[in-house]
Design a protein around this motif. Structure first.
Motif, PDB file in Angstrom:
ATOM      1  N   PHE A 350      11.846 -50.748  13.721  1.00 13.01           N
ATOM      2  CA  PHE A 350      11.284 -52.003  13.236  1.00 13.01           C
ATOM      3  C   PHE A 350      12.440 -52.935  12.902  1.00 13.01           C
ATOM      4  CE2 PHE A 350       7.409 -49.503  11.887  1.00 13.01           C
ATOM      5  CZ  PHE A 350       6.536 -50.169  12.752  1.00 13.01           C
ATOM      6  N   ARG A 351      12.323 -54.195  13.294  1.00 15.22           N
ATOM      7  CA  ARG A 351      13.394 -55.162  13.021  1.00 15.22           C
ATOM      8  C   ARG A 351      13.498 -55.386  11.514  1.00 15.22           C
ATOM      9  NH1 ARG A 351      13.263 -60.489  12.232  1.00 15.22           N
ATOM     10  NH2 ARG A 351      11.080 -60.596  12.916  1.00 15.22           N
ATOM     11  N   SER A 352      14.693 -55.206  10.980  1.00 16.97           N
ATOM     12  CA  SER A 352      14.913 -55.372   9.541  1.00 16.97           C
ATOM     13  C   SER A 352      15.886 -56.492   9.228  1.00 16.97           C
ATOM     14  CB  SER A 352      15.436 -54.067   8.931  1.00 16.97           C
ATOM     15  OG  SER A 352      16.655 -53.689   9.565  1.00 16.97           O
ATOM     16  N   MET A 353      16.440 -57.138  10.255  1.00 18.91           N
ATOM     17  CA  MET A 353      17.355 -58.258  10.069  1.00 18.91           C
ATOM     18  C   MET A 353      16.780 -59.510  10.702  1.00 18.91           C
ATOM     19  SD  MET A 353      21.132 -56.607  10.755  1.00 18.91           S
ATOM     20  CE  MET A 353      21.760 -55.259   9.767  1.00 18.91           C
ATOM     21  N   THR A 354      17.330 -60.643  10.321  1.00 18.03           N
ATOM     22  CA  THR A 354      16.907 -61.882  10.957  1.00 18.03           C
ATOM     23  C   THR A 354      17.221 -61.805  12.441  1.00 18.03           C
ATOM     24  OG1 THR A 354      19.047 -62.881  10.418  1.00 18.03           O
ATOM     25  CG2 THR A 354      17.221 -63.258   8.877  1.00 18.03           C
ATOM     26  N   HIS A 355      16.360 -62.421  13.235  1.00 15.88           N
ATOM     27  CA  HIS A 355      16.439 -62.247  14.681  1.00 15.88           C
ATOM     28  C   HIS A 355      17.801 -62.658  15.238  1.00 15.88           C
ATOM     29  CE1 HIS A 355      15.411 -62.071  18.839  1.00 15.88           C
ATOM     30  NE2 HIS A 355      15.427 -63.392  19.002  1.00 15.88           N
ATOM     31  N   ALA A 366      25.215 -52.177   8.551  1.00 21.14           N
ATOM     32  CA  ALA A 366      24.678 -52.841   7.368  1.00 21.14           C
ATOM     33  C   ALA A 366      25.375 -52.320   6.119  1.00 21.14           C
ATOM     34  CB  ALA A 366      23.176 -52.599   7.267  1.00 21.14           C
ATOM     35  N   THR A 367      25.646 -53.229   5.191  1.00 20.44           N
ATOM     36  CA  THR A 367      26.280 -52.870   3.926  1.00 20.44           C
ATOM     37  C   THR A 367      25.331 -53.202   2.780  1.00 20.44           C
ATOM     38  OG1 THR A 367      27.328 -55.041   3.775  1.00 20.44           O
ATOM     39  CG2 THR A 367      28.594 -53.282   4.844  1.00 20.44           C
ATOM     40  N   ARG A 368      25.677 -52.754   1.585  1.00 25.87           N
ATOM     41  CA  ARG A 368      24.832 -53.043   0.433  1.00 25.87           C
ATOM     42  C   ARG A 368      24.772 -54.558   0.193  1.00 25.87           C
ATOM     43  NH1 ARG A 368      23.006 -49.429  -2.981  1.00 25.87           N
ATOM     44  NH2 ARG A 368      24.538 -47.878  -2.278  1.00 25.87           N
ATOM     45  N   ASP A 369      23.593 -55.068  -0.056  1.00 27.97           N
ATOM     46  CA  ASP A 369      23.357 -56.508  -0.264  1.00 27.97           C
ATOM     47  C   ASP A 369      23.733 -57.327   0.965  1.00 27.97           C
ATOM     48  OD1 ASP A 369      22.510 -56.019  -2.908  1.00 27.97           O
ATOM     49  OD2 ASP A 369      24.590 -56.036  -3.611  1.00 27.97           O
ATOM     50  N   ASP A 370      23.554 -56.740   2.156  1.00 32.42           N
ATOM     51  CA  ASP A 370      23.841 -57.443   3.412  1.00 32.42           C
ATOM     52  C   ASP A 370      22.885 -58.619   3.566  1.00 32.42           C
ATOM     53  OD1 ASP A 370      24.223 -58.183   6.147  1.00 32.42           O
ATOM     54  OD2 ASP A 370      25.057 -56.186   6.512  1.00 32.42           O
ATOM     55  N   LYS A 371      23.435 -59.830   3.748  1.00 30.53           N
ATOM     56  CA  LYS A 371      22.613 -61.038   3.824  1.00 30.53           C
ATOM     57  C   LYS A 371      21.819 -61.130   5.119  1.00 30.53           C
ATOM     58  CE  LYS A 371      25.595 -63.736   0.765  1.00 30.53           C
ATOM     59  NZ  LYS A 371      26.421 -64.963   0.606  1.00 30.53           N
ATOM     60  N   THR A 374      16.393 -58.891   6.023  1.00 30.51           N
ATOM     61  CA  THR A 374      15.276 -59.691   5.505  1.00 30.51           C
ATOM     62  C   THR A 374      14.661 -59.022   4.279  1.00 30.51           C
ATOM     63  OG1 THR A 374      13.650 -58.553   6.898  1.00 30.51           O
ATOM     64  CG2 THR A 374      14.770 -60.461   7.854  1.00 30.51           C
ATOM     65  N   ARG A 375      13.717 -59.748   3.633  1.00 31.81           N
ATOM     66  CA  ARG A 375      13.061 -59.180   2.451  1.00 31.81           C
ATOM     67  C   ARG A 375      12.282 -57.915   2.813  1.00 31.81           C
ATOM     68  NH1 ARG A 375       9.547 -64.097   0.554  1.00 31.81           N
ATOM     69  NH2 ARG A 375       9.307 -64.146   2.832  1.00 31.81           N
ATOM     70  N   VAL A 376      11.479 -58.006   3.867  1.00 37.25           N
ATOM     71  CA  VAL A 376      10.738 -56.815   4.325  1.00 37.25           C
ATOM     72  C   VAL A 376      11.709 -55.771   4.843  1.00 37.25           C
ATOM     73  CG1 VAL A 376       9.128 -55.960   6.072  1.00 37.25           C
ATOM     74  CG2 VAL A 376       8.611 -58.061   4.819  1.00 37.25           C
ATOM     75  N   GLY A 377      12.737 -56.259   5.536  1.00 42.46           N
ATOM     76  CA  GLY A 377      13.732 -55.337   6.088  1.00 42.46           C
ATOM     77  C   GLY A 377      14.402 -54.499   5.022  1.00 42.46           C
ATOM     78  N   LYS A 488      19.358 -42.650  -1.729  1.00 41.91           N
ATOM     79  CA  LYS A 488      20.640 -42.919  -2.373  1.00 41.91           C
ATOM     80  C   LYS A 488      21.496 -43.908  -1.589  1.00 41.91           C
ATOM     81  CE  LYS A 488      21.042 -38.407  -4.655  1.00 41.91           C
ATOM     82  NZ  LYS A 488      21.879 -37.165  -4.793  1.00 41.91           N
ATOM     83  N   ASN A 489      21.584 -43.690  -0.262  1.00 44.64           N
ATOM     84  CA  ASN A 489      22.525 -44.477   0.526  1.00 44.64           C
ATOM     85  C   ASN A 489      21.829 -45.354   1.562  1.00 44.64           C
ATOM     86  OD1 ASN A 489      24.677 -43.250  -0.810  1.00 44.64           O
ATOM     87  ND2 ASN A 489      24.621 -41.497   0.585  1.00 44.64           N
ATOM     88  N   ALA A 490      20.533 -45.575   1.421  1.00 42.38           N
ATOM     89  CA  ALA A 490      19.831 -46.419   2.384  1.00 42.38           C
ATOM     90  C   ALA A 490      19.770 -47.852   1.864  1.00 42.38           C
ATOM     91  CB  ALA A 490      18.421 -45.872   2.631  1.00 42.38           C
ATOM     92  N   PHE A 491      20.229 -48.800   2.714  1.00 39.73           N
ATOM     93  CA  PHE A 491      20.166 -50.223   2.330  1.00 39.73           C
ATOM     94  C   PHE A 491      20.217 -51.081   3.564  1.00 39.73           C
ATOM     95  CE2 PHE A 491      24.317 -48.335   1.352  1.00 39.73           C
ATOM     96  CZ  PHE A 491      25.090 -48.917   2.327  1.00 39.73           C
TER      97      PHE A 491
END
Length: 491
Positions: A350-355, A366-371, A374-377, A488-491
């Protein structure tokens, strides 16, 4: 060999005599006694069960029960032999002994039940007697094997089983062999010392605290004096002529003669030896999860995946709707990953980042607090819902439910490509990648921002590949479920 400092004949005999006495009890004889004892144990357990149920069993059926007990004991003896219950090393490990002997009895019980069902004679036997026999025999076999294992280990510690072994060849190969023998607690060997025909001063008097006695003639003389039980020839395999000359002399003596592996083979001492025709070869690596195992693994994937899809399809439907409403772009994200045998395939998520930030090449993890997320992502990544479409990759055959997680070819650890950090990185591609794996179940998931994290992942992946089983897969799936609940490490 007195002229180069080696001990004389009398001194050699004295040293050899102190190196070890002849084995007072051949271990093969003790193992034979274990076979007989366990055979009688199975019959004895049946008789005990028959005694307990004698009032409910018609006395005229006693011969039928007797033949059944004898058949069960014979089948158990055969199965135990096949399963390695009487291998020498098995008698020095309590855990291994119990696993094999109880496993053999369980197989025997299942076999007897199956035969009784097929021949339609199971109704002729008392179920109470059968269950009592099975349980009693299991307890008695476990107790008997425990007692015998403790007794055998005690005798081994006293050197009762040790055979007196001489090594011919005091060079690096012979020294490596001596170190291996001394470092292996499972061997029943007392090293007498070395022998070597070289008389040019290159051979020292002592090698690793073991004396170098003399030449082949000295070795034959000591065998004639009954001071040596076995000779291991440790010469380079390239010295074919020299090996043949030594073996020709020793072949006239009544001792066991063996050829040690070549020096390079010690690096693969833990690998199995098989016959290629009549020629022994070392199996360095097997294709993991192949043959019947591959069929079982594929059946496991299909059955469990279909079952999981029947349970999670509403979650997937809601996730797809949320992704579509949250930001413009496709619902699914396809990305090339490296799979079995380094072959590329498109993993489905499922797409979790902006297109416009979704990357299919030159990927930045992806890193913690990666801009870019998306919110759902952020939610579906934290709960691993974004991974659920990979169930279709499993049905297609590109992936398994459990296996090493597939990485994108361009992914890096501490700025370096994975294959540069660890040279054996490609070994994880010996099997199909998985939606989850041993590394992820143990907490090694998420960003590989350090080389240590990648190394730990690889160690866990390789451990899984070498120790795969259906039970292990199910255990990993259960641990993964807990990891998803408490991420623990999912973001």
């Amino acid at each position: 060999m007195n002229e180069i400092g080696h001990p004389g004949a009398d001194r050699m005999k004295a040293l050899a005599a102190t190196a070890g006495q002849r084995a007072s009890v051949p271990i093969d004889l003790v193992i034979f006694a274990v076979r007989v004892l366990e055979f009688l144990t199975v019959i004895g357990a049946g008789i005990l069960a028959l005694t307990l149920w004698s009032e409910r069993i018609f006395s005229g059926d006693a011969p039928v029960y007797g033949r059944t007990m004898l058949a069960g004991a014979l089948i158990f003896a055969l199965v135990a032999e096949i399963m390695g219950s009487y291998d020498v090393d098995c008698h020095f490990s309590m855990r291994k002994s119990w696993e094999r002997v109880l496993g053999s009895w369980m197989v025997t019980g299942l076999f007897l039940v199956t035969i009784g069902f097929l021949l339609k004679v199971s109704e002729e036997f008392s179920r109470g007697w059968a269950i009592t026999w099975f349980v009693t025999a299991a307890v008695m076999l476990a107790g008997t094997r425990a007692a015998m294992t403790l007794w055998i280990r005690r005798l081994k510690g006293q050197g009762v089983f040790n055979s007196r072994v001489a090594i011919y060849g005091a060079s690096a190969q012979g020294q490596k062999l001596a170190q291996y023998i001394r470092g292996n607690s499972k061997l029943t060997i007392s090293l007498v010392g070395f022998f070597d025909d070289r008389r040019d001063g290159r051979v020292p008097i002592l090698v690793d605290d073991l004396p170098v006695f003399g030449t082949t003639d000295d070795l034959v003389a000591m065998i004639r004096d009954d001071l040596i039980d076995q000779v291991i020839v440790a010469l380079p395999w390239s010295a074919e002529t020299r090996i043949q000359q030594v073996v020709q002399k020793l072949a006239l003596t009544p001792v066991r003669i063996r050829l040690a592996p070549d020096l390079a083979n010690f690096a693969f001492a833990h690998r199995p030896l098989v016959l290629l025709g009549d020629m022994p070869v070392i199996t360095l690596f097997e294709r993991p999860i192949s043959g019947t195992d591959a069929i079982v693994k594929r059946a496991e994937d299909l059955v469990l995946t279909i079952g999981i899809l029947l349970f999670v399809w509403p979650i997937m439907l809601l996730a797809a709707l949320a992704v579509k409403l949250d930001s413009p772009g496709p619902i699914f994200f396809r990305q090339p990953r490296e799979g079995f045998n380094n072959q590329r395939f498109d993993v489905l998520k499922f797409r979790s980042m902006t297109h416009d930030e979704c990357q299919t090449d030159g990927i930045r993890q992806a890193t913690r607090d990666d801009k870019r997320v998306t919110r759902v992502g952020r939610f579906i990544r934290a709960t691993s819902i974004d991974e659920l479409p990979q169930l279709f990759n499993v049905l297609k055959g590109d992936m398994s439910l459990v296996g090493p997680r597939p990485h994108a070819p361009s992914t890096r650890a501490a700025g370096r490509p994975f294959h540069e950090v660890v040279q054996t990185y490609a070994a994880r591609h010996k099997v199909k990648p998985g939606i989850t794996g041993w590394a992820q179940a143990c907490g090694w998931r998420g960003e590989t921002d350090t080389e240590e994290k990648l190394v730990k992942r690889l160690e866990h992946d390789l451990y899984y590949i070498e120790n795969w089983s259906v039970t292990f897969d199910l255990y990993i799936l259960v641990r993964t479920a807990f990891a998803v609940i408490f991420p623990k490490n999912a973001f």
